[in-house]
Each structure stands twice: as structure tokens, then as C-alpha cells.
Design an enzyme around this catalytic site. Structure first.
Site, PDB file in Angstrom:
ATOM      1  N   ASN A 191       0.451  -2.033  -3.715  1.00  0.00           N
ATOM      2  CA  ASN A 191       0.620  -0.931  -4.660  1.00  0.00           C
ATOM      3  C   ASN A 191       1.992  -0.959  -5.311  1.00  0.00           C
ATOM      4  OD1 ASN A 191      -1.662   0.608  -5.117  1.00  0.00           O
ATOM      5  ND2 ASN A 191      -1.351   1.929  -3.349  1.00  0.00           N
ATOM      6  N   ASP A 200      -6.159   0.388  -7.218  1.00  0.00           N
ATOM      7  CA  ASP A 200      -7.557   0.832  -7.328  1.00  0.00           C
ATOM      8  C   ASP A 200      -8.485  -0.349  -7.586  1.00  0.00           C
ATOM      9  OD1 ASP A 200      -6.767   3.419  -6.909  1.00  0.00           O
ATOM     10  OD2 ASP A 200      -6.952   4.049  -9.003  1.00  0.00           O
ATOM     11  N   GLU A 226      -7.070   3.010   2.204  1.00  0.00           N
ATOM     12  CA  GLU A 226      -7.438   1.590   2.113  1.00  0.00           C
ATOM     13  C   GLU A 226      -8.282   1.141   3.306  1.00  0.00           C
ATOM     14  OE1 GLU A 226      -3.212   1.684   3.884  1.00  0.00           O
ATOM     15  OE2 GLU A 226      -4.426   2.841   2.460  1.00  0.00           O
TER      16      GLU A 226
END
Length: 317
Positions: A191, A200, A226
């Protein structure tokens, strides 16, 4: 009846069509002159022979309605002193194939007998209401309530409900139930390198990879963040380990870069760690123990270096 806006047809005592009104023509695509006087009315609703609700009333088979139509109301006696209780008004909701119309429709159906002066059934009136739009909207809402908005997988609520249901089935059938907990390794680093939109997209790719390894009766859900969970009914621990390794390899083969071009070398790729657990459901254990043991196995996989599967040290049940 011919001018009613509601689709209606009438069967006589020998199950031949007496009336097939214009609204019924529009609904089914079958003209009245083709169907009146015949007993082929079922062709208008189904691909294969099966009784309509009017047939069940006419043939005094109302006790069969619960087997043929899962969504049905209780038979309602109409109050005539000469009628038998079995010859009652029936209401059901059902999907119909509608072969001539070319598309399935969800119909609310009512069937009521007509009696002569001797109390004998002389005809049955069946009326139909097309509830397809309402049913599709209801199904869409139900799907939203049980699906994860990002990945399209089952959500946590659906996972919890399914796990409890599968646990009860495993208890009844004395079968093993296996669970995999799948976690994306170093997802925070991904991320940080690619942003939340990139994160995403990564989760969606992994969700597709995990789901591709499932049997028809397995369930893969987004457990949170996740982390994914996989329910494997009637699957041994050995079988669960094989599925887990296939998932691990499938994600590895995606070769999703963990860092951007300016990231640390050598180039690393997104991987998953997986904890597996299997239980034989019994009176002395429950589904929460299965989750706890799979979670502990996942923690060991992370602790041992990630990108691996781990089996429980102790199996529940």
C-alpha cells in the site's frame, strides 16, 4: 375474466382449459385459440411436465404443494359447507420457465375451486401476478448484504453464517470440516508503494486467484482487510493442505511486484501465508475453535518467514 388486467385461466373438471384471458396471453406468449380446450396449459409455464397449482386443487393433491413449491401459503378453506378441507384455496410463489415468452418469470399464483350445487369441484380458477422485478430487486439486496463490495467474494457476515451451517451439517453427517486462513504478506508495504487504489487492485487479483481453486461447495470470503477465509466442507487436513499449497502457488505466479520500480532490490513479489485446520464436529468442540486453530497456524506461517502454509499442532475434535 377476459377483460381483467390480471392473468387468469380456468380449468374444467377434466383439466381442460375453459378460459385463457388476454392478460394470460400477454404473460405467456401463448394465444387463447391455441390452448383453450386442451390440457397442455403446463407447456406455457414449464419446460418439463409438472402440475400447475390449479391441477393440484382439481386433483385433490393439495398436500403435495409443499414438495413442488417451496414457497407456499397454507391451504385456506373457503368456507363452503359442502367442500372438503383438502379442496382449498392455494397460494404459492415460484419461478416459471415461460418457454414461449423466452424468459423466466417469478410469479405469485393463486388457485381456487368452483363448486356445483352438489359440492363437487366443477372448475378451478388460477390467477397470476408477475413479481419478477420485485424478486430481482430483493435478490440484489440480499447479494449486497452477503458480498464484499471490493472483491465480490462473500463477506464476513456470509462467512459466519456459512461456517455455522457447515458445522451443523458436519455434525449431522460425521464429516470433517476444514478451514484456511489466507493473509497477504507485507501488504502495508504494498500500500505504501502503490497507494490504496493499487492495494485494492492487488486484493481483487488475489481474490480471483483464491476463488479459482475452489470446488462448487467451497466458500471463499474476505475475512477482513487483507485476510481471506476458505471453508472446505468434507475435506481432510491433507486435502486442505493441498488446496492451500495450490492457492499459495497461484498467488506467487501472479508475480505482482511488491514495490515500485524505485523500490528495494532484488525485486520482490506479493505472496500469501496460509494457516489450515480441520475438525470433526462434536459435542465437545465448536466452529470458533476451528477458526482459532487456523488463525494460530497462520501466525506460525508468518513467523516462519511468510509465503508458506502451516498446519495445526493440535487438531480440534
Amino acid at each position: 375474466m377476459e377483460t381483467l388486467a390480471i392473468p387468469v385461466f380456468v380449468l374444467d373438471s377434466s383439466a381442460h382449459v375453459l378460459i385463457w384471458n388476454r392478460a394470460c396471453e400477454r404473460l405467456t406468449g401463448v394465444p387463447a385459440d391455441e390452448i383453450v380446450g386442451t390440457n397442455k396449459h403446463w407447456h406455457s409455464f414449464y419446460d418439463h411436465p409438472r402440475p400447475t397449482l390449479a391441477d393440484l386443487v382439481l386433483q385433490n393433491r393439495t398436500d403435495e404443494v409443499r414438495h413442488i413449491y417451496p414457497r407456499h401459503g397454507k391451504p385456506q378453506p373457503l368456507g363452503q359447507p359442502l367442500m372438503q378441507a383438502a379442496n382449498a384455496h392455494l397460494s404459492v410463489e415460484t419461478w416459471c420457465d415461460m418457454p414461449r415468452a423466452g424468459k423466466r418469470r417469478y410469479l405469485a399464483v393463486d388457485a381456487s375451486p368452483i363448486f356445483d350445487q352438489h359440492g363437487q369441484v366443477t372448475a378451478v380458477v388460477e390467477s397470476l401476478r408477475d413479481l419478477t422485478d420485485e424478486k430481482m430487486a430483493q435478490m440484489a439486496l440480499e447479494k449486497l448484504a452477503t458480498r464484499d463490495g471490493l472483491t465480490g467474494l462473500a463477506n464476513r457476515r456470509c462467512f459466519d453464517d456459512t461456517l455455522n451451517a457447515e458445522w451443523q451439517r458436519a455434525l449431522r453427517q460425521h464429516q470433517p470440516l476444514s478451514l484456511l486462513m489466507v493473509d497477504v504478506d507485507n501488504f502495508k508495504a504494498y500500500n505504501d508503494a502503490h497507494g490504496h487504489l493499487g492495494g485494492d487492485e492487488c486484493l481483487k487479483r488475489i481474490a480471483t486467484a483464491v476463488a479459482s481453486e475452489m470446488r462448487a461447495n467451497d466458500l471463499v470470503a474476505r475475512y477482513g482487510g487483507e485476510e481471506f477465509a476458505v471453508i472446505l466442507p468434507n475435506q481432510s487436513l491433507k486435502g486442505a493442505a493441498i488446496v492451500a499449497e495450490r492457492i499459495r502457488r497461484r498467488v506467487e505466479q501472479l508475480r505482482v511486484p511488491l514495490y515500485g520500480p524505485a523500490g528495494p532490490a532484488p525485486l520482490q513479489h506479493v505472496t500469501v501465508s496460509i494457516g489450515a485446520a480441520t475438525a470433526i464436529a462434536g459435542a465437545d468442540n465448536d466452529a470458533s475453535q476451528l477458526v482459532a486453530i487456523a488463525d494460530a497456524a497462520l501466525y506460525r506461517a508468518k513467523h516462519l518467514g511468510r509465503n508458506r502454509i502451516s498446519l495445526p499442532l493440535v487438531e480440534p475434535g
